[in-house]
Write a protein that holds these residues in place. Structure first.
Motif, mmCIF file in Angstrom:
data_model
loop_
_atom_site.group_PDB
_atom_site.id
_atom_site.type_symbol
_atom_site.label_atom_id
_atom_site.label_comp_id
_atom_site.label_asym_id
_atom_site.label_seq_id
_atom_site.Cartn_x
_atom_site.Cartn_y
_atom_site.Cartn_z
ATOM 1 N N GLN A 141 0.985 -0.675 -0.160
ATOM 2 C CA GLN A 141 0.430 -0.133 -0.170
ATOM 3 C C GLN A 141 0.882 1.646 0.300
ATOM 4 O OE1 GLN A 141 -2.876 0.470 3.223
ATOM 5 N NE2 GLN A 141 -3.414 1.880 3.048
ATOM 6 N N ALA A 142 2.435 0.974 0.724
ATOM 7 C CA ALA A 142 2.680 1.976 1.051
ATOM 8 C C ALA A 142 3.492 2.675 -0.822
ATOM 9 C CB ALA A 142 3.556 1.809 2.078
ATOM 10 N N THR A 143 3.845 1.889 -1.009
ATOM 11 C CA THR A 143 5.022 1.750 -2.695
ATOM 12 C C THR A 143 4.033 2.370 -3.438
ATOM 13 O OG1 THR A 143 5.397 -0.161 -1.777
ATOM 14 C CG2 THR A 143 5.996 1.343 -3.722
ATOM 15 N N LEU A 144 2.551 1.760 -3.639
ATOM 16 C CA LEU A 144 1.389 2.388 -4.464
ATOM 17 C C LEU A 144 1.031 3.637 -3.880
ATOM 18 C CD1 LEU A 144 -0.733 1.237 -6.342
ATOM 19 C CD2 LEU A 144 -2.477 0.894 -4.675
ATOM 20 N N GLU A 145 0.705 4.155 -2.901
ATOM 21 C CA GLU A 145 0.968 5.404 -2.315
ATOM 22 C C GLU A 145 1.113 6.252 -2.599
ATOM 23 O OE1 GLU A 145 -0.809 5.085 1.855
ATOM 24 O OE2 GLU A 145 -2.693 4.007 1.207
ATOM 25 N N LYS A 146 3.066 6.137 -3.262
ATOM 26 C CA LYS A 146 3.875 6.829 -3.133
ATOM 27 C C LYS A 146 4.219 7.388 -4.328
ATOM 28 C CE LYS A 146 8.888 6.809 -0.748
ATOM 29 N NZ LYS A 146 10.071 5.355 -0.567
ATOM 30 N N GLU A 147 4.341 6.148 -5.134
ATOM 31 C CA GLU A 147 3.753 6.356 -6.520
ATOM 32 C C GLU A 147 3.071 7.628 -7.014
ATOM 33 O OE1 GLU A 147 2.940 3.181 -8.600
ATOM 34 O OE2 GLU A 147 4.710 1.477 -7.644
ATOM 35 N N VAL A 148 1.323 7.618 -6.925
ATOM 36 C CA VAL A 148 0.687 8.312 -6.536
ATOM 37 C C VAL A 148 1.116 9.675 -6.448
ATOM 38 C CG1 VAL A 148 -1.647 9.408 -6.640
ATOM 39 C CG2 VAL A 148 -1.345 7.375 -6.563
ATOM 40 N N ALA A 149 2.181 9.383 -5.388
ATOM 41 C CA ALA A 149 2.236 10.665 -4.831
ATOM 42 C C ALA A 149 3.585 11.401 -5.626
ATOM 43 C CB ALA A 149 2.647 11.128 -3.333
ATOM 44 N N ASN A 150 4.113 11.025 -6.597
ATOM 45 C CA ASN A 150 5.547 11.170 -7.205
ATOM 46 C C ASN A 150 4.912 11.736 -8.801
ATOM 47 O OD1 ASN A 150 7.224 10.653 -5.050
ATOM 48 N ND2 ASN A 150 7.988 8.943 -5.474
ATOM 49 N N GLU A 151 3.505 11.592 -8.987
ATOM 50 C CA GLU A 151 3.312 11.872 -10.300
ATOM 51 C C GLU A 151 3.561 13.637 -10.262
ATOM 52 O OE1 GLU A 151 -0.416 9.991 -11.380
ATOM 53 O OE2 GLU A 151 0.411 8.213 -11.089
#
Lengths: 274, 173
Positions: free
Chosen positions: A264-274
């Motif tokens: 979950q953390a990885t996924l949410e991080k990807e979104v934040a990096n966009e």
């Protein structure tokens, strides 16, 4: 012969007494079940009483082991409760034998409550699988904090009673969610912020964790709404929550291990990096 | 001395009947903690004239005990206790002997020997009797606490009854 008669004349009453008592006891033992049993195994009655007392005393010596096993049992039971909250709205995991959440029972080795920023230390650490950012609860009722630092055998937990604490919470059976913060130095009360003021809430409603973070699963009971008001000009309620657990005297805590936290953390991080 | 025999036989039978007809029925338990028995039958032995031969005491105690056991369904327990009480009776009497000794025809009544003597004589023998009775009934000192409680409570109620009886019924022999 004369001597015998003389003896009997002198001690007759005593001899008669002894004879009669012997007769009586023979009767007692032969015709009364209880006395017969006791006579036959009086040592057993005594031994049984003694070993009963011994057991009572020895129970104290292994209280610690018993506590440990009870804690492990409790951990399993709370896991089951958390799982059952999810049963209705969750696709079964690939391996249904493994729950998403596992609990690690720990003992609190030190704690503070009266400072502005309070911390707890748990007696288990990296070796037992505790990682930072895991949630810590006291039981199904009541959260304790979030793991911050870990060492090999110990872990440091940011207590709920910390100025930086911000835990995503919701109100049971109502809409909306907000964050739980500690503002007023009272170890039994916290404040729930940013529940929009158009939602209906009532005094006595139960506050639960929302499950939006990776730390706490949904539905862990936190406390009850004691009072609420709307600050003029604000768009949300200011709710005082009375905690279910008393952080001043807890001894045991469970660390929540979330198997999908990293995902979950990885996924949410990807979104934040966009 | 001769007229003492019918009186004692009558008292013997009377006390026996009172014990099994009246006081056997009122045995009750005190909150499951102790059982209260009214034990008045030792009076039959205790009130016999002071110079009664020991053999007579022991044998009549044995008879009385066995008769009670038939009614109480406790073969031998009352007999053993009462025989023991009859045996120690004379020891207690000797211990309590007044300065000028006993008269040959004395019976242990308030009128003859005074209330102080009767109270100490009856209380000592009755307490021993009840304690021995519950000990033999339990038959093991593992139950010491229960024996102790039963003894205390039963002694209190029995002694009140016995003492009141001493004031109400006063015999010459």
């Amino acid at each position: 012969m004369y001597n015998v008669i003389q003896l009997f004349a002198k001690y007759g009453a005593h001899i008669l007494f002894i004879i009669l008592e012997v007769v009586c006891f023979a009767l007692i033992i032969n015709y009364n079940k209880t006395q017969k049993d006791i006579f036959l195994n009086s040592s057993n009655v005594f031994a049984a009483k003694l070993s009963e007392q011994q057991n009572k005393i020895l129970q104290f010596t292994n209280l610690k082991a018993q506590n440990d096993s009870l804690m492990r049992e409790n951990a399993t039971l709370i896991e089951n409760i958390i799982t059952s909250e999810y049963l209705t709205d969750k696709i079964p995991a690939a391996d249904s034998l493994l729950n998403q959440y596992t609990l690690i029972p720990t003992i609190i080795s030190s704690t503070t409550i009266h400072k502005r920023n309070n911390y707890l230390t748990l007696n288990k650490g990296y070796r037992e699988g505790i990682r930072s950012d895991m949630g810590v609860i006291a039981s199904h009722k009541g959260i304790v904090g979030i793991v911050r630092n870990i060492s090999e055998n110990y872990s440091q937990v940011i207590s709920l009673l910390h100025s930086q604490t911000k835990i995503s919470c919701a109100i049971k059976n109502r809409m909306g969610h907000g964050s739980l913060v500690w503002k007023n130095m009272d170890p039994l009360r916290m404040t729930l912020e940013s529940i929009p003021k158009h939602e209906t809430i009532a005094i006595g409603d139960t506050v639960i964790t929302s499950g939006y973070s990776t730390m706490f699963p949904k539905g862990i009971l936190v406390g009850k709404i004691e009072t609420y008001n709307v600050i003029p000009g604000s768009n949300s309620y200011n709710i005082t929550v009375k905690l279910f657990n008393d952080l001043t005297n807890i001894k045991y805590a469970y660390v929540i291990q979330n198997r999908f936290a990293a995902e979950q953390a990885t996924l949410e991080k990807e979104v934040a990096n966009e | 001395m001769n007229s003492a025999i019918p009186t004692n036989v009558f008292r013997f039978v009377f006390i026996f009947l009172v014990q099994v007809m009246v006081f056997k029925q009122v045995t009750f338990s005190l909150g499951g903690l102790a059982y209260i028995h009214f034990i008045i039958y030792p009076l039959a032995i205790l009130l016999m004239p002071i110079k009664t031969p020991r053999g007579v005491l022991l044998l009549s105690a044995f008879v009385m005990g066995l008769a009670l056991d038939m009614f109480y369904d406790s073969v031998g327990i009352h007999a053993a206790t009462l025989v023991f009480t009859a045996y120690i009776r004379n020891i207690v009497i000797a211990l309590l002997e007044p300065y000028d000794g006993y008269n040959m025809s004395d019976v242990p009544t308030i009128k003859n020997l005074g209330i102080g003597w009767v109270v100490s004589y009856l209380s000592i023998t009755l307490l021993i009797h009840i304690f021995v009775y519950f000990s033999i009934e339990a038959f093991s000192y593992v139950f010491f606490f229960e024996i102790f409680l039963n003894t205390i409570f039963s002694f209190i109620v029995s002694f009140i009854v016995i003492l009141v009886a001493q004031f109400i019924i006063q015999t010459k022999y």
